[in-house]
Design a protein around this motif. Structure first.
Motif, PDB file in Angstrom:
ATOM      1  N   ASP A 103      16.644  18.214 -17.034  1.00  0.00           N
ATOM      2  CA  ASP A 103      17.138  17.978 -18.383  1.00  0.00           C
ATOM      3  C   ASP A 103      17.464  16.501 -18.599  1.00  0.00           C
ATOM      4  OD1 ASP A 103      18.124  18.780 -21.017  1.00  0.00           O
ATOM      5  OD2 ASP A 103      20.093  18.236 -20.221  1.00  0.00           O
ATOM      6  N   CYS A 104      18.221  15.921 -17.680  1.00  0.00           N
ATOM      7  CA  CYS A 104      18.726  14.559 -17.888  1.00  0.00           C
ATOM      8  C   CYS A 104      17.627  13.496 -17.895  1.00  0.00           C
ATOM      9  CB  CYS A 104      19.769  14.224 -16.818  1.00  0.00           C
ATOM     10  SG  CYS A 104      21.326  15.144 -17.007  1.00  0.00           S
ATOM     11  N   GLY A 151      17.845  12.253 -21.980  1.00  0.00           N
ATOM     12  CA  GLY A 151      19.224  12.244 -21.529  1.00  0.00           C
ATOM     13  C   GLY A 151      19.757  13.649 -21.334  1.00  0.00           C
ATOM     14  N   CYS A 152      21.024  13.752 -20.964  1.00  0.00           N
ATOM     15  CA  CYS A 152      21.650  15.050 -20.652  1.00  0.00           C
ATOM     16  C   CYS A 152      22.089  15.731 -21.940  1.00  0.00           C
ATOM     17  CB  CYS A 152      22.838  14.844 -19.714  1.00  0.00           C
ATOM     18  SG  CYS A 152      22.414  13.954 -18.203  1.00  0.00           S
ATOM     19  N   ALA A 172      24.884  21.422 -22.869  1.00  0.00           N
ATOM     20  CA  ALA A 172      24.709  20.269 -21.987  1.00  0.00           C
ATOM     21  C   ALA A 172      25.830  20.194 -20.956  1.00  0.00           C
ATOM     22  CB  ALA A 172      24.653  18.982 -22.810  1.00  0.00           C
ATOM     23  N   ALA A 231      25.907  20.681 -16.641  1.00  0.00           N
ATOM     24  CA  ALA A 231      26.580  19.761 -15.720  1.00  0.00           C
ATOM     25  C   ALA A 231      27.578  20.499 -14.834  1.00  0.00           C
ATOM     26  CB  ALA A 231      27.271  18.650 -16.503  1.00  0.00           C
ATOM     27  N   ARG A 236      29.678  16.165 -23.758  1.00  0.00           N
ATOM     28  CA  ARG A 236      28.306  16.057 -24.259  1.00  0.00           C
ATOM     29  C   ARG A 236      28.097  17.041 -25.408  1.00  0.00           C
ATOM     30  NH1 ARG A 236      28.843  16.472 -19.125  1.00  0.00           N
ATOM     31  NH2 ARG A 236      28.145  14.849 -17.670  1.00  0.00           N
ATOM     32  N   GLY A 279      24.563  12.448 -14.785  1.00  0.00           N
ATOM     33  CA  GLY A 279      25.134  13.172 -15.910  1.00  0.00           C
ATOM     34  C   GLY A 279      25.516  12.287 -17.069  1.00  0.00           C
ATOM     35  N   PRO A 295      23.973  10.708 -23.009  1.00  0.00           N
ATOM     36  CA  PRO A 295      24.451  11.951 -23.624  1.00  0.00           C
ATOM     37  C   PRO A 295      24.699  11.769 -25.118  1.00  0.00           C
ATOM     38  CG  PRO A 295      26.263  10.824 -22.569  1.00  0.00           C
ATOM     39  CD  PRO A 295      25.029  10.028 -22.238  1.00  0.00           C
TER      40      PRO A 295
END
Length: 330
Positions: free
Chosen positions: A72-73, A77-78, A127, A131, A152, A307, A311
């Motif tokens: 995903d990140c 981005g996350c 999001a 994490a 996020r 992480g 975000p």
């Protein structure tokens, strides 16, 4: 009286900024572990409980949930874009080459989201769930704990092309992998430490088959290990057969991964190049193989760094009610 007012003003001012003492500045705003302390105080316990049940049912799920955060990140981005299904506006990242027939654990994320929506409607982002689930999975497998910066928000779109282009492939050279990490703001230590997530989980035959049948022996692969791999990873067929990434302790989060690399028992080409194609990364591999505590420390820091990749915060994006689709389509 004036002194008392001044004292109270200072106290309230300090309390107002206290969360920022433990926060991480991003392009969009601040992330900090206490983000849900008032809006959803049981959020982290809810995530932990569902993840624990999922991993108890299937130990492999710990690695799958960690991997979801990686994939995903590295794309937008996350922002939980990976979780989105196809819509009339965009194609899902789940269909990309790195993700198709590979990433899994979406049902666990759905289960977490349902529980959180019951406790705190439209409060905890998908999001942030990713994490937290990655951290909790790591701990359940025996790895390090870290306080997850939170706050996020969820994306309104996905990027199939970004998923195809931004995620490092298992057959990449070291410079290619490092370039992908650098592109999202991560450095050499992050690369080598985060690669240690391969201490748990599996890989498909197709991910390393080229090492077994390239016309000549792969000198970076222990030939006894290669012979064993060929028994279930034939020249044709068997592409989806699963192999543990860490032959020494496949379900335990430890530094066995790095010890395997030193013995040329790294399953993927992207594992072994950490030893053979960069002196700097080789030194880190040796340090982590020799010092599990150092690996844990660097891994936790690098997971926080990852992480923090771009975000969405403040008023960006949204808090999805269902992680698989934006609220507009709910």
């Amino acid at each position: 009286m004036a002194q008392l007012k001044n004292y109270l003003f200072i106290v309230f001012a300090l309390l107002a900024v206290a969360p920022l003492c433990f926060s991480f500045k991003t392009q969009g705003g601040y992330l900090y572990p206490q983000f849900y302390d008032h809006s959803c105080p049981d959020a982290q316990e809810i995530v932990k409980s569902v993840v624990a049940k999922a991993v108890a049912r299937e130990p492999r799920m710990a690695a799958s949930l960690v991997r979801l955060l990686f994939h995903d990140c590295f794309v937008q981005g996350c922002d939980a874009s990976l979780l989105l299904d196809n819509s009339g506006v965009f194609l899902s990242e789940k269909r990309s080459n790195p993700n198709r027939n590979s990433v899994r654990g979406f049902e666990v994320i759905d289960e977490i989201k349902v529980a959180l929506e019951e406790a705190c409607p439209l409060t905890v982002s998908c999001a942030d769930i990713l994490a937290l689930a990655a951290r909790d999975s790591t701990v359940l497998a025996g790895g390090p704990y870290w306080d997850v910066p939170l706050g996020r928000r969820d994306s309104l779109t996905a990027s199939l092309s970004g998923s195809n282009n931004n995620i490092p492939a298992p057959n990449f050279t070291f410079p290619q992998i490092l370039a992908k990490f650098n592109a999202v703001g991560l450095d050499l230590v992050d690369l080598v430490a985060l690669s240690g997530a391969h201490t748990i989980g599996d890989a498909r035959c197709t991910s390393f088959k080229q090492r077994l049948y390239n016309g000549k022996p792969d000198v970076t692969l222990n030939q006894a290990y290669a012979s064993e791999l060929r028994t279930r990873c034939p020249p044709s067929g068997g592409d989806h057969n699963l192999f543990v990434l860490d032959i020494s302790s496949p379900f335990k989060f430890d530094n066995g991964y790095y010890k395997n690399i030193l013995a040329y028992n790294g399953l993927l080409n992207s594992d072994e190049v950490l030893l053979t194609q960069s002196h700097s990364s080789m030194q880190l591999v040796k340090q982590y193989a020799d010092n599990n505590d150092l690996f844990f420390h660097h891994f936790a820091n690098s997971m926080i760094n990852m992480g923090n990749i771009s975000p969405l915060t403040a008023n960006q994006g949204e808090i999805r009610k269902v992680c698989r689709r934006v609220n507009h389509y709910y």
